[in-house]
Design a protein around this motif. Structure first.
Motif, PDB file in Angstrom:
ATOM      1  N   SER A   7      22.324 -86.444  17.284  1.00  0.00           N
ATOM      2  CA  SER A   7      22.618 -85.295  18.136  1.00  0.00           C
ATOM      3  C   SER A   7      21.761 -85.349  19.384  1.00  0.00           C
ATOM      4  N   GLY A   8      22.413 -85.272  20.560  1.00  0.00           N
ATOM      5  CA  GLY A   8      21.650 -85.268  21.806  1.00  0.00           C
ATOM      6  C   GLY A   8      21.075 -83.892  22.102  1.00  0.00           C
ATOM      7  N   THR A   9      21.955 -82.893  22.178  1.00  0.00           N
ATOM      8  CA  THR A   9      21.512 -81.550  22.579  1.00  0.00           C
ATOM      9  C   THR A   9      21.587 -80.528  21.444  1.00  0.00           C
ATOM     10  N   ASN A  11      24.132 -79.800  19.122  1.00  0.00           N
ATOM     11  CA  ASN A  11      25.403 -79.340  18.528  1.00  0.00           C
ATOM     12  C   ASN A  11      25.676 -80.004  17.175  1.00  0.00           C
ATOM     13  N   THR A  12      25.524 -81.313  17.149  1.00  0.00           N
ATOM     14  CA  THR A  12      25.879 -82.058  15.938  1.00  0.00           C
ATOM     15  C   THR A  12      24.866 -81.794  14.821  1.00  0.00           C
ATOM     16  N   ILE A  52      31.107 -86.894  20.294  1.00  0.00           N
ATOM     17  CA  ILE A  52      32.071 -87.805  20.911  1.00  0.00           C
ATOM     18  C   ILE A  52      31.755 -87.973  22.391  1.00  0.00           C
ATOM     19  N   TYR A  54      33.624 -89.702  25.590  1.00  0.00           N
ATOM     20  CA  TYR A  54      34.831 -90.362  26.107  1.00  0.00           C
ATOM     21  C   TYR A  54      35.718 -90.862  24.961  1.00  0.00           C
ATOM     22  N   THR A  82      31.696 -83.992  16.671  1.00  0.00           N
ATOM     23  CA  THR A  82      31.684 -82.776  17.505  1.00  0.00           C
ATOM     24  C   THR A  82      32.107 -83.167  18.917  1.00  0.00           C
ATOM     25  N   LEU A  85      36.037 -80.682  23.906  1.00  0.00           N
ATOM     26  CA  LEU A  85      37.438 -80.269  24.010  1.00  0.00           C
ATOM     27  C   LEU A  85      38.386 -81.136  23.194  1.00  0.00           C
ATOM     28  N   PHE A  86      38.314 -82.457  23.435  1.00  0.00           N
ATOM     29  CA  PHE A  86      39.333 -83.340  22.843  1.00  0.00           C
ATOM     30  C   PHE A  86      38.765 -84.727  22.555  1.00  0.00           C
TER      31      PHE A  86
HETATM   32  C1  LIG Z   1      28.658 -88.789  28.048  1.00  0.00           C
HETATM   33  C2  LIG Z   1      29.438 -87.706  27.331  1.00  0.00           C
HETATM   34  C3  LIG Z   1      30.799 -87.856  27.147  1.00  0.00           C
HETATM   35  C4  LIG Z   1      31.522 -86.856  26.473  1.00  0.00           C
HETATM   36  N1  LIG Z   1      32.859 -87.049  26.247  1.00  0.00           N
HETATM   37  C5  LIG Z   1      33.564 -86.103  25.600  1.00  0.00           C
HETATM   38  C6  LIG Z   1      34.948 -86.306  25.310  1.00  0.00           C
HETATM   39  O1  LIG Z   1      35.513 -87.345  25.556  1.00  0.00           O
HETATM   40  N2  LIG Z   1      35.633 -85.296  24.725  1.00  0.00           N
HETATM   41  C7  LIG Z   1      35.037 -84.120  24.401  1.00  0.00           C
HETATM   42  O2  LIG Z   1      35.712 -83.238  23.889  1.00  0.00           O
HETATM   43  N3  LIG Z   1      33.706 -83.913  24.601  1.00  0.00           N
HETATM   44  C8  LIG Z   1      32.967 -84.866  25.208  1.00  0.00           C
HETATM   45  N4  LIG Z   1      31.617 -84.685  25.409  1.00  0.00           N
HETATM   46  C9  LIG Z   1      30.984 -83.446  24.925  1.00  0.00           C
HETATM   47  C10 LIG Z   1      30.208 -83.656  23.635  1.00  0.00           C
HETATM   48  O3  LIG Z   1      30.941 -84.442  22.723  1.00  0.00           O
HETATM   49  C11 LIG Z   1      29.867 -82.323  22.954  1.00  0.00           C
HETATM   50  O4  LIG Z   1      29.270 -81.436  23.819  1.00  0.00           O
HETATM   51  C12 LIG Z   1      29.012 -82.587  21.709  1.00  0.00           C
HETATM   52  O5  LIG Z   1      29.151 -81.489  20.837  1.00  0.00           O
HETATM   53  C13 LIG Z   1      27.540 -82.789  22.027  1.00  0.00           C
HETATM   54  O6  LIG Z   1      26.834 -82.923  20.826  1.00  0.00           O
HETATM   55  P1  LIG Z   1      25.262 -82.970  20.685  1.00  0.00           P
HETATM   56  O7  LIG Z   1      24.723 -81.653  21.201  1.00  0.00           O
HETATM   57  O8  LIG Z   1      25.025 -83.134  19.229  1.00  0.00           O
HETATM   58  O9  LIG Z   1      24.756 -84.118  21.491  1.00  0.00           O
HETATM   59  C14 LIG Z   1      30.867 -85.668  26.035  1.00  0.00           C
HETATM   60  C15 LIG Z   1      29.485 -85.544  26.231  1.00  0.00           C
HETATM   61  C16 LIG Z   1      28.770 -86.555  26.867  1.00  0.00           C
HETATM   62  C17 LIG Z   1      27.275 -86.399  27.036  1.00  0.00           C
END
Ligand SMILES: Cc1cc2nc3c(=O)[nH]c(=O)nc-3n(C[C@H](O)[C@H](O)[C@H](O)COP(=O)(O)O)c2cc1C
Length: 255
Positions: A7-9, A11-12, A52, A54, A82, A85-86
């Motif tokens: 998890s980066g921020t 959410n996961t 996710i 991209y 997580t 959007l998609f």
């Molecule tokens: C580089 C990058 C690419 C992402 N691409 C997508 C994507 O293709 N589709 C989507 O719905 N969210 C996308 N997101 C949003 C993250 O998947 C979403 O905010 C996720 O819950 C972050 O989880 P974390 O807080 O555990 O890191 C992207 C985020 C980042 C940083």
């Protein structure tokens, strides 16, 4: 049963903890924990979660799975992805890799969470809207965890249609973004105070303090943790302006 996440921020991490709590799993580890690999090796049932990027796996997650290819054989893996959007086949992207290494995929779950890319305008929502998104996701997680407990796990993102949606909806055009680590982190020297928070938090050890300022290398996995935690708002990654520093902690006590 063991749960493993990246998890980066936050959410996961949050979604993994909620799912695990409801599913009765008490062992939860980040892939950054030194004991993660040995914990997985000892467990037959694994919950594996990641964000996710991209419609693909973050490079750090792909590398973790591949580097430890020998530990997945005959594991029963439930995948949580997580996203903002998609993703199409968010859980499918790791499922195909795990299967190659001999794992048995028991199910998948897609969870919508606030978008963590805080320096690009697209997909931005108000705090209230984000809170509602998280509340809806908690309900979805609870219900999916009940299904998992009752041996009827959800199968989101794992079929052929999801695969095509992920591939043609996004991955094909953005594949290069997650293929390698990047040098995308930009740190404003005039604003950085050299506090070292980013250096401590970076999962790739890609940032170091040199002569009192943070300096970034070319091994960024795009997780946005440094960006979201910089007290000076000195860091940007894909965009050029800090719009919102997303952290799940900002919402957790409101839930
Ligand atoms: C580089 C990058 C690419 C992402 N691409 C997508 C994507 O293709 N589709 C989507 O719905 N969210 C996308 N997101 C949003 C993250 O998947 C979403 O905010 C996720 O819950 C972050 O989880 P974390 O807080 O555990 O890191 C992207 C985020 C980042 C940083």
């Amino acid at each position: 049963m063991t749960a493993i996440y990246f998890s980066g921020t936050g959410n996961t991490r949050f979604c993994t903890e909620k799912f695990s709590e409801q599913a009765g799993c008490t062992q939860i580890f980040s892939i950054e924990d030194s004991s993660a690999v040995s914990e997985i090796s000892e467990s037959k049932d694994i919950i594996f979660a990641y964000p996710i990027y991209y419609s693909n796996l973050p490079k750090i997650v792909r590398d973790f799975i591949v580097k430890n290819s020998n530990i997945w054989r005959e594991k029963n893996i439930f995948i949580i992805a997580t996203m903002g959007l998609f993703s199409g086949d968010g859980s499918g992207v790791s499922a195909r890799l795990f299967k190659k290494f001999g794992a048995n995929i028991v199910g998948g779950l897609h969870i919508k969470m606030p978008d963590c890319i805080g320096d690009v305008k697209a997909l931005k929502k108000s705090c209230e809207e984000n809170l509602q998104t998280i509340q809806a996701s908690v309900r979805k997680i609870n219900s999916a965890a009940e299904c998992y407990k009752n041996k009827k796990p959800t199968g989101e993102g794992l079929n052929f249609i999801s695969h095509m949606a992920g591939l043609f909806g996004q991955r094909l055009y953005f594949y290069s973004k997650t293929k390698n680590y990047t040098d995308s982190v930009k740190i404003r020297r005039d604003v950085c105070t050299g506090c070292g928070k980013c250096e401590k938090l970076c999962p790739m050890k890609n940032i170091r303090i040199s002569e009192g300022k943070a300096v970034s290398g070319n091994m960024c996995t795009l997780c946005y943790r440094c960006f979201s935690n910089c007290p000076q708002k000195a860091i940007t990654i894909l965009g050029s302006k800090v719009l919102v520093q997303h952290k799940i902690e900002n919402y957790e006590d409101k839930l």
